[in-house]
Scaffold this active site. Structure first.
Site, mmCIF file in Angstrom:
data_model
loop_
_atom_site.group_PDB
_atom_site.id
_atom_site.type_symbol
_atom_site.label_atom_id
_atom_site.label_comp_id
_atom_site.label_asym_id
_atom_site.label_seq_id
_atom_site.Cartn_x
_atom_site.Cartn_y
_atom_site.Cartn_z
ATOM 1 N N HIS A 141 50.644 76.363 21.340
ATOM 2 C CA HIS A 141 51.526 77.445 20.869
ATOM 3 C C HIS A 141 50.713 78.723 20.671
ATOM 4 O O HIS A 141 51.115 79.806 21.109
ATOM 5 C CB HIS A 141 52.172 77.104 19.517
ATOM 6 C CG HIS A 141 53.098 75.954 19.510
ATOM 7 N ND1 HIS A 141 52.951 74.907 18.634
ATOM 8 C CD2 HIS A 141 54.198 75.680 20.249
ATOM 9 C CE1 HIS A 141 53.925 74.039 18.824
ATOM 10 N NE2 HIS A 141 54.699 74.482 19.809
ATOM 11 N N SER A 165 53.036 68.993 19.750
ATOM 12 C CA SER A 165 53.208 68.728 18.321
ATOM 13 C C SER A 165 53.366 67.232 18.066
ATOM 14 O O SER A 165 52.872 66.716 17.066
ATOM 15 C CB SER A 165 54.423 69.484 17.776
ATOM 16 O OG SER A 165 54.179 70.861 17.765
ATOM 17 N N LYS A 213 66.999 66.526 12.921
ATOM 18 C CA LYS A 213 65.610 66.229 13.258
ATOM 19 C C LYS A 213 64.813 65.875 12.007
ATOM 20 O O LYS A 213 64.992 66.478 10.959
ATOM 21 C CB LYS A 213 64.993 67.450 13.953
ATOM 22 C CG LYS A 213 63.752 67.157 14.740
ATOM 23 C CD LYS A 213 63.382 68.351 15.609
ATOM 24 C CE LYS A 213 62.098 68.068 16.347
ATOM 25 N NZ LYS A 213 61.652 69.175 17.151
#
Length: 152
Positions: free
Chosen positions: A17, A127, A41
């Protein structure tokens, strides 16, 4: 002013990122790091922790703004007067997935998506990999900015 939104859950922000964001600063006058909130989530880090990680990572960069949002990314872009969405691509699978979203976003609100390829040395980082390393007490520090540190 050229303004882009870089949406993501940033759970946590990774060096992949970071790479995309830093390189995008040559293209845009302002980049909004938009931390999305999805009730369906399960996150490893709270919204506040994710926000702190991102803000700390870019504390010395005036072209970066950190915000949170719910709902459609294109609606957030309209609200923020940002005509571009920034996305990073690591591999062909990312491209196929992101291409469909980009076409939909352009159809919904005439928002253009700008893709940047992740630098080759960082293209393996995600991630989900970082979360797995953290869960298993591995050394995650080489995968994330210094701002991301888990309390033991």
């Amino acid at each position: 002013m050229k303004k882009a939104v870089f949406p993501g859950s940033f759970d946590p922000i990774t060096l992949g990122h970071y790479d995309i964001i830093e390189r995008s600063l040559q293209l845009f006058d302002e980049v909004i790091l938009a931390i999305g909130v999805n009730a369906d989530k399960k996150y490893m880090f709270s919204l506040e922790e994710r926000r702190q990680f991102v803000e700390e990572a870019f504390k010395d960069e005036p072209k970066i703004v950190v915000k949170t949002y719910k709902g459609l990314t294109v609606d957030f872009c309209i609200k923020e007067n940002a005509p571009f969405i920034l996305r990073g691509l690591r591999n062909p699978a990312d491209f196929e997935f992101e291409k469909a979203i980009a076409h939909t976003n352009r159809k919904l609100e005439q928002i253009e998506t700008v893709f940047l390829l992740t630098s080759s040395g960082k293209s393996y980082i995600s991630s989900s990999i970082v979360r797995d390393v953290i869960r298993n007490q591995g050394d995650y520090t080489m995968l994330v900015p210094d701002a991301v540190r888990v309390k033991s």
